[in-house]
Design an enzyme around this catalytic site. Structure first.
Site, short mmCIF file in Angstrom:
data_model
loop_
_atom_site.label_atom_id
_atom_site.label_comp_id
_atom_site.label_asym_id
_atom_site.label_seq_id
_atom_site.Cartn_x
_atom_site.Cartn_y
_atom_site.Cartn_z
N SER A 131 0.86 -1.19 0.00
CA SER A 131 0.00 0.00 0.00
C SER A 131 0.89 1.23 0.00
O SER A 131 2.07 1.14 0.39
CB SER A 131 -0.86 -0.01 1.28
OG SER A 131 -1.52 1.23 1.45
N TYR A 149 -2.42 -1.12 10.42
CA TYR A 149 -2.33 -1.26 8.96
C TYR A 149 -1.00 -0.72 8.45
O TYR A 149 -0.30 -1.36 7.66
CB TYR A 149 -3.51 -0.51 8.34
CG TYR A 149 -3.70 -0.71 6.85
CD1 TYR A 149 -4.44 -1.79 6.37
CD2 TYR A 149 -3.16 0.18 5.93
CE1 TYR A 149 -4.65 -1.96 5.00
CE2 TYR A 149 -3.37 0.02 4.57
CZ TYR A 149 -4.11 -1.05 4.11
OH TYR A 149 -4.30 -1.21 2.76
#
Ligand code: NAD
Length: 258
Positions: free
Chosen positions: A140, A153
């Site tokens: 990401s 995350y």
């Protein structure tokens, strides 16, 4: 001979787009992820009809090492090889650090980071024996930069980039490449589910989250498409990419250029 691709978390979103693209490129596919049984079966049959390749499904839970090992073993036995592994399964939880539930922290680290250790652990001996392989980790932009309220995350995604580099060095002389793709925001269920929580954590409306928080970061002011991620995965799995290893490709509309 058809190449075999395992895509973890491929019952929706980016993983499904990647699985479809590889099927349409002539690969056999092992789907994985959660969802309604009949919907997954419909997807599987549609993909087989569209592509003419074999598409199987394995329900391994990415928090369970035994089930992950069985996913890799089953793909190898039923489809004849594992040529390409795409570590894509992921979840998100948005909350301030001091309120972040411990079970959510553990779940995110397990699914978004540790599951890739387990898949790679099981797949590397098979790829080494074949003298080739491609491992692609869907990281990401949050593997490179942080945002508030996404501590687990961001930690997991930074971790997967480190794992990518380390594995690439270990495997550099084996014909196996290991790379990460770092998407910016893609409108999938993972992103849509976090919009209400982000609104709550920041005390703003959901529209303000979309325009002022999410798209503010992407210089193009557009969401990335899942198909764009799939196209880059196809390239990384191609022969032309054989000297690309231990790195990441950002597909983030200019987010991390800032
Ligand atoms: P999504 O929610 O559409 O898909 C997630 C997939 O993971 C689903 O198939 C789900 O069933 C599966 N999954 C969840 N928990 C699982 C478990 N325990 N075991 C097995 N499968 C499990 O989300 P998405 O946006 O397509 O996310 C895919 C990947 O892309 C994730 O790693 C995510 O972090 C990453 N990503 C997404 C975005 C975005 O904006 N959507 C941006 C950057 C990176």
């Amino acid at each position: 001979m058809h190449r075999t691709v395992i895509v973890t978390g491929s019952t929706s979103g980016i993983g499904l787009a990647i699985a479809r693209a590889f099927a349409n490129d002539g690969c056999n596919i092992m789907l994985n992820g959660f969802g309604l049984e009949h919907e997954i079966e419909d997807t599987r049959l549609l993909m087989e009809a569209e592509s003419g390749t074999r598409v199987l499904y394995h329900p391994a839970d990415m928090t369970k090492p035994d089930e992950i090992a069985d996913l890799i073993k089953t793909a190898n036995e039923k489809l004849g090889s594992v040529d390409i592994l795409i570590n894509n399964a992921g979840v998100q939880h948005v909350a301030p650090l001091e309120e972040f539930p411990t079970e959510k922290w553990n779940q995110i680290i397990a699914i978004n980071l540790t599951s890739s250790f387990h898949t790679m652990h099981a797949v590397i001996p098979l790829m080494k024996a074949a003298g080739k392989g491609r491992i692609i980790n869907i990281a990401s932009a949050h593997g490179l930069v942080a945002s508030p309220y996404k501590s687990a995350y961001v930690a997991a995604k930074h971790g997967i980039i480190g794992l990518t580099k380390s594995a690439a060095l270990e495997l550099a002389e084996t014909g196996i490449t290991v790379n990460a793709i770092c998407p910016g925001y893609v409108l999938t269920s993972l992103l849509e589910k976090q919009i209400p929580d982000t609104a709550k954590a920041r005390g703003i409306s959901e529209d303000e989250v979309k325009n002022d928080v999410l798209l503010r970061l992407q210089a193009t002011k557009e969401f990335v498409k899942a198909a764009d991620i799939a196209a880059t995965a196809i390239f990384l799995a191609s022969d032309a990419a054989k000297q690309i290893t231990g790195t990441h490709i950002s597909i983030d509309g200019g987010w991390t250029a800032q």
